[in-house]
Design a protein around this motif. Structure first.
Motif, PDB file in Angstrom:
ATOM      1  N   SER A  23       0.838  -1.202   0.000  1.00  0.00           N
ATOM      2  CA  SER A  23       0.000   0.000   0.000  1.00  0.00           C
ATOM      3  C   SER A  23       0.868   1.246   0.000  1.00  0.00           C
ATOM      4  O   SER A  23       1.910   1.286   0.645  1.00  0.00           O
ATOM      5  CB  SER A  23      -0.890   0.027   1.245  1.00  0.00           C
ATOM      6  OG  SER A  23      -1.720  -1.099   1.277  1.00  0.00           O
ATOM      7  N   ASN A  24       0.418   2.260  -0.724  1.00  0.00           N
ATOM      8  CA  ASN A  24       1.064   3.565  -0.791  1.00  0.00           C
ATOM      9  C   ASN A  24       2.382   3.546  -1.567  1.00  0.00           C
ATOM     10  O   ASN A  24       3.227   4.424  -1.378  1.00  0.00           O
ATOM     11  CB  ASN A  24       1.278   4.163   0.604  1.00  0.00           C
ATOM     12  CG  ASN A  24       1.469   5.668   0.540  1.00  0.00           C
ATOM     13  OD1 ASN A  24       0.757   6.353  -0.190  1.00  0.00           O
ATOM     14  ND2 ASN A  24       2.432   6.180   1.287  1.00  0.00           N
ATOM     15  N   LEU A  25       2.556   2.580  -2.454  1.00  0.00           N
ATOM     16  CA  LEU A  25       3.771   2.541  -3.275  1.00  0.00           C
ATOM     17  C   LEU A  25       3.825   3.805  -4.131  1.00  0.00           C
ATOM     18  O   LEU A  25       2.821   4.229  -4.689  1.00  0.00           O
ATOM     19  CB  LEU A  25       3.795   1.289  -4.155  1.00  0.00           C
ATOM     20  CG  LEU A  25       5.078   1.060  -4.946  1.00  0.00           C
ATOM     21  CD1 LEU A  25       6.277   0.889  -4.006  1.00  0.00           C
ATOM     22  CD2 LEU A  25       4.948  -0.170  -5.828  1.00  0.00           C
ATOM     23  N   LEU A  26       4.951   4.419  -4.216  1.00  0.00           N
ATOM     24  CA  LEU A  26       5.193   5.687  -4.902  1.00  0.00           C
ATOM     25  C   LEU A  26       4.415   6.835  -4.267  1.00  0.00           C
ATOM     26  O   LEU A  26       4.056   7.801  -4.923  1.00  0.00           O
ATOM     27  CB  LEU A  26       4.882   5.570  -6.399  1.00  0.00           C
ATOM     28  CG  LEU A  26       5.845   4.671  -7.171  1.00  0.00           C
ATOM     29  CD1 LEU A  26       5.358   4.419  -8.581  1.00  0.00           C
ATOM     30  CD2 LEU A  26       7.237   5.286  -7.192  1.00  0.00           C
ATOM     31  N   ASN A  27       4.138   6.688  -2.971  1.00  0.00           N
ATOM     32  CA  ASN A  27       3.477   7.724  -2.192  1.00  0.00           C
ATOM     33  C   ASN A  27       2.094   8.075  -2.751  1.00  0.00           C
ATOM     34  O   ASN A  27       1.684   9.229  -2.773  1.00  0.00           O
ATOM     35  CB  ASN A  27       4.354   8.982  -2.092  1.00  0.00           C
ATOM     36  CG  ASN A  27       4.078   9.777  -0.840  1.00  0.00           C
ATOM     37  OD1 ASN A  27       3.531   9.268   0.126  1.00  0.00           O
ATOM     38  ND2 ASN A  27       4.469  11.034  -0.857  1.00  0.00           N
TER      39      ASN A  27
END
Length: 175
Positions: free
Chosen positions: A100-104
């Motif tokens: 979750s939240n990969l690459l913000n």
């Protein structure tokens, strides 16, 4: 006859030397349907341990911070702000994890854990080609390791954003 004798002894010598480097699987008993490679059991993807009963995803679950990245000389990643990701299990299979939240972003990426050889069980990560809200990730790969006792996830993340292609080495440290 002398030529045959030399060839015979050379063959025995080579077999003897090469057998010293390999561990035998003849006395190794692996769990059901697991294979043996050079004297050690190889578990199915997603499992590890002597009895292949430990989920590989267990070591990934939790919060990780982007501690370092490198996108190449003069290239800056538009999402690099020391952000956190959360890794959890993915219901699609024991060998899969959800990042979750990969690459913000608020999106979740799917990845699979691979067993390549004994000792590397569950340490190889493949992030599938997928779209995360306008960010097109192409096949990306990573490796779970430890540095100074801290778990790290090192990923070469390949993606396209705003028509620009990125290939960045992202190093996440578990919190």
């Amino acid at each position: 006859m002398e030529k045959f004798t030399k060839i015979f002894f050379a063959a025995i010598f080579l077999v003897t030397i090469s057998s010293c480097d390999r561990k035998s699987c003849s006395k190794v008993v692996c769990p059901s349907f697991e294979g043996c490679y050079q004297g050690e059991c190889v578990c199915f993807n997603g499992y590890e341990g002597l009895d292949c009963g430990t989920l590989s995803s267990t070591k990934y679950i939790g919060s990780w911070i982007l501690s370092s990245e490198n996108c190449g000389s003069g290239v800056s990643d538009p999402f690099s702000t020391g952000y956190y990701v959360n890794i959890g299990t993915d219901p699609s299979g024991a060998s899969n994890i959800a990042i979750s939240n990969l690459l913000n972003t608020a999106n979740t990426a799917s990845a699979e854990l691979y067993n390549t050889t004994p000792g590397s069980e569950g340490t190889q990560v493949h992030i599938f080609a997928q779209n995360l809200g306008g960010i097109a990730i192409s096949d990306s790969y990573g490796n779970y390791t430890t540095s100074n006792g801290y778990p790290q996830l090192i990923i070469v993340l390949n993606y396209t954003y705003n028509s620009f292609n990125y290939s960045c080495q992202e190093i996440f440290t578990k919190q």
